[in-house]
Design a protein around this motif. Sequence first.
Motif, PDB file in Angstrom:
ATOM      1  N   LEU A  94       3.895  -0.645   2.047  1.00  0.00           N
ATOM      2  CA  LEU A  94       2.574  -0.213   2.504  1.00  0.00           C
ATOM      3  C   LEU A  94       2.462   1.311   2.503  1.00  0.00           C
ATOM      4  O   LEU A  94       1.436   1.870   2.085  1.00  0.00           O
ATOM      5  N   ALA A  95       3.513   1.977   2.929  1.00  0.00           N
ATOM      6  CA  ALA A  95       3.488   3.451   2.927  1.00  0.00           C
ATOM      7  C   ALA A  95       3.274   3.990   1.518  1.00  0.00           C
ATOM      8  O   ALA A  95       2.511   4.950   1.312  1.00  0.00           O
ATOM      9  N   ALA A  96       3.923   3.365   0.528  1.00  0.00           N
ATOM     10  CA  ALA A  96       3.759   3.821  -0.855  1.00  0.00           C
ATOM     11  C   ALA A  96       2.324   3.587  -1.328  1.00  0.00           C
ATOM     12  O   ALA A  96       1.739   4.442  -2.008  1.00  0.00           O
ATOM     13  N   ASP A 110       0.743  15.784   3.009  1.00  0.00           N
ATOM     14  CA  ASP A 110       0.782  15.716   4.482  1.00  0.00           C
ATOM     15  C   ASP A 110       1.211  14.330   4.959  1.00  0.00           C
ATOM     16  O   ASP A 110       2.021  14.195   5.881  1.00  0.00           O
ATOM     17  N   PHE A 111       0.636  13.294   4.349  1.00  0.00           N
ATOM     18  CA  PHE A 111       0.985  11.933   4.748  1.00  0.00           C
ATOM     19  C   PHE A 111       2.470  11.668   4.492  1.00  0.00           C
ATOM     20  O   PHE A 111       3.177  11.102   5.339  1.00  0.00           O
ATOM     21  N   THR A 112       2.933  12.083   3.341  1.00  0.00           N
ATOM     22  CA  THR A 112       4.334  11.834   2.968  1.00  0.00           C
ATOM     23  C   THR A 112       5.292  12.490   3.955  1.00  0.00           C
ATOM     24  O   THR A 112       6.234  11.863   4.446  1.00  0.00           O
ATOM     25  N   ARG A 113       5.028  13.760   4.264  1.00  0.00           N
ATOM     26  CA  ARG A 113       5.915  14.450   5.215  1.00  0.00           C
ATOM     27  C   ARG A 113       5.865  13.781   6.586  1.00  0.00           C
ATOM     28  O   ARG A 113       6.887  13.636   7.256  1.00  0.00           O
ATOM     29  N   ALA A 114       4.683  13.343   6.986  1.00  0.00           N
ATOM     30  CA  ALA A 114       4.554  12.726   8.307  1.00  0.00           C
ATOM     31  C   ALA A 114       5.282  11.383   8.355  1.00  0.00           C
ATOM     32  O   ALA A 114       5.902  11.038   9.375  1.00  0.00           O
ATOM     33  N   VAL A 115       5.221  10.627   7.276  1.00  0.00           N
ATOM     34  CA  VAL A 115       5.934   9.341   7.252  1.00  0.00           C
ATOM     35  C   VAL A 115       7.441   9.570   7.308  1.00  0.00           C
ATOM     36  O   VAL A 115       8.155   8.944   8.105  1.00  0.00           O
ATOM     37  N   PHE A 116       7.939  10.478   6.476  1.00  0.00           N
ATOM     38  CA  PHE A 116       9.383  10.747   6.475  1.00  0.00           C
ATOM     39  C   PHE A 116       9.842  11.292   7.831  1.00  0.00           C
ATOM     40  O   PHE A 116      10.920  10.956   8.313  1.00  0.00           O
ATOM     41  N   ALA A 117       9.040  12.156   8.429  1.00  0.00           N
ATOM     42  CA  ALA A 117       9.425  12.731   9.724  1.00  0.00           C
ATOM     43  C   ALA A 117       9.479  11.646  10.796  1.00  0.00           C
ATOM     44  O   ALA A 117      10.361  11.655  11.663  1.00  0.00           O
ATOM     45  N   ILE A 126       8.475   2.415   9.645  1.00  0.00           N
ATOM     46  CA  ILE A 126       7.347   2.764   8.780  1.00  0.00           C
ATOM     47  C   ILE A 126       6.786   1.554   8.034  1.00  0.00           C
ATOM     48  O   ILE A 126       5.811   1.680   7.300  1.00  0.00           O
ATOM     49  N   GLY A 127       7.415   0.393   8.214  1.00  0.00           N
ATOM     50  CA  GLY A 127       6.850  -0.829   7.651  1.00  0.00           C
ATOM     51  C   GLY A 127       5.735  -1.384   8.525  1.00  0.00           C
ATOM     52  O   GLY A 127       5.009  -2.292   8.114  1.00  0.00           O
ATOM     53  N   ASP A 128       5.580  -0.831   9.712  1.00  0.00           N
ATOM     54  CA  ASP A 128       4.597  -1.299  10.694  1.00  0.00           C
ATOM     55  C   ASP A 128       3.250  -0.603  10.466  1.00  0.00           C
ATOM     56  O   ASP A 128       3.156   0.622  10.580  1.00  0.00           O
ATOM     57  N   LEU A 132       1.823   3.471  10.690  1.00  0.00           N
ATOM     58  CA  LEU A 132       1.124   4.198   9.618  1.00  0.00           C
ATOM     59  C   LEU A 132      -0.278   4.617  10.063  1.00  0.00           C
ATOM     60  O   LEU A 132      -0.758   5.694   9.695  1.00  0.00           O
ATOM     61  N   ALA A 133      -0.938   3.768  10.858  1.00  0.00           N
ATOM     62  CA  ALA A 133      -2.266   4.117  11.375  1.00  0.00           C
ATOM     63  C   ALA A 133      -2.190   5.360  12.256  1.00  0.00           C
ATOM     64  O   ALA A 133      -3.024   6.273  12.159  1.00  0.00           O
ATOM     65  N   GLU A 134      -1.171   5.419  13.108  1.00  0.00           N
ATOM     66  CA  GLU A 134      -0.970   6.617  13.951  1.00  0.00           C
ATOM     67  C   GLU A 134      -0.786   7.861  13.103  1.00  0.00           C
ATOM     68  O   GLU A 134      -1.327   8.937  13.402  1.00  0.00           O
TER      69      GLU A 134
END
Lengths: 209, 209
Positions: A94-96, A110-117, A126-128, A132-134
């Motif tokens: 889902l993140a991808a 921005d999204f990518t850095r926030a997901v990895f962080a 991050i599968g939740d 991801l909504a947050e």
Amino acid sequence: MMPRPSLEFWYEFSSTYSYLSAMRIADAAENAGVTVVWRPFLLGPIFGAQGWNTSPFNLYPLKGRYMWRDMEREAARLRLPFCRPTPFPQNSLLAARVALLGIDKGWTPDFTRAVFAAEFGKGRNIGDPVVLAEILTAIGIAPETALAEAETEANKARLRRAEEEAQSRGFFGAPTFLAEDGEMFWGNDRLEQALAWAVERANRSKWPA
Amino acid sequence: MMPRPSLEFWYEFSSTYSYLSAMRIADAAENAGVTVVWRPFLLGPIFGAQGWNTSPFNLYPLKGRYMWRDMEREAARLRLPFCRPTPFPQNSLLAARVALLGIDKGWTPDFTRAVFAAEFGKGRNIGDPVVLAEILTAIGIAPETALAEAETEANKARLRRAEEEAQSRGFFGAPTFLAEDGEMFWGNDRLEQALAWAVERANRSKWPA
């Protein structure tokens, strides 16, 4: 005026070394005068094609144990927080899909850095979709719309096309950096060489032989 | 006076990235003020233990193709000659046994560099005792005696003990750098970090808390 050289950054959200590159590539590329093309993709189908049903770091425990220690050291060296998410690898589908959505609108970095962080800095799952909504909310994107669009057939097909491209180029891991002339560099340890290659090729093409 | 910090350099003669480290570790360590402990060993038994009967670069062709290209680039960057030996991997058993012999007499570094240069610089077959005899002669060692001593039971047992140590430490590839406190670094890309670790630990131990 010559166009700036560009470098494709292919990354997988569940990949530890992709985290290190994602957090530093924007600054490193800016310093080198290179434009980053963010290319989220999935390693699962590539690993599956060679008979692996999980990360090679799980399949080869000695290498896995070393990787976690190396990540601790490298994250410390790069002054990045680091913790080990459970489970590993995380479900990154889902993140991808969401990351692909943001490419045209410009919020993918921005999204990518926030997901990895969230994943490797705080150990979030991050599968939740809730996580991801947050993250989307935090970067100023309406989460309901983005998550719904991410799951449209058109967007799913876009990720499948990225997969096909990754497989046709012979990618086998992440991060992978791809220069405009097709030169491939694998691993966070090769970011500097990949940027230098992109710059050098661009300078060469200014003065054709 | 404090003793110099030391770093064990575990290498396999058929390993491409071990070549890169072998050619540069003496200068790098000297600049860092670190003593190198040369530790030839074999990856074959370690790979065999996880079910591989040849190099993973042969078993995983995508990774193998990339490795040869990466070696071309890295060797060029380090100003080292590079060619691909046939067959790959080379039979490194005799070279490892000879290298162990030289440790007490001090000629292991010269021998190691000469073997790697013949193999990856000139494409020579280092499994051939005639090639090893030439190399020994070139560094001033009587080849008949050395090759005979290399094959004694005592020397074979010495290599087996090194193997057991490598396996008990959880090594899974080469080169591997081992600091005095047991910290392990894998790959030519980690030589600088390994040296920095060795120096930092030595400085810390000067001022006990």
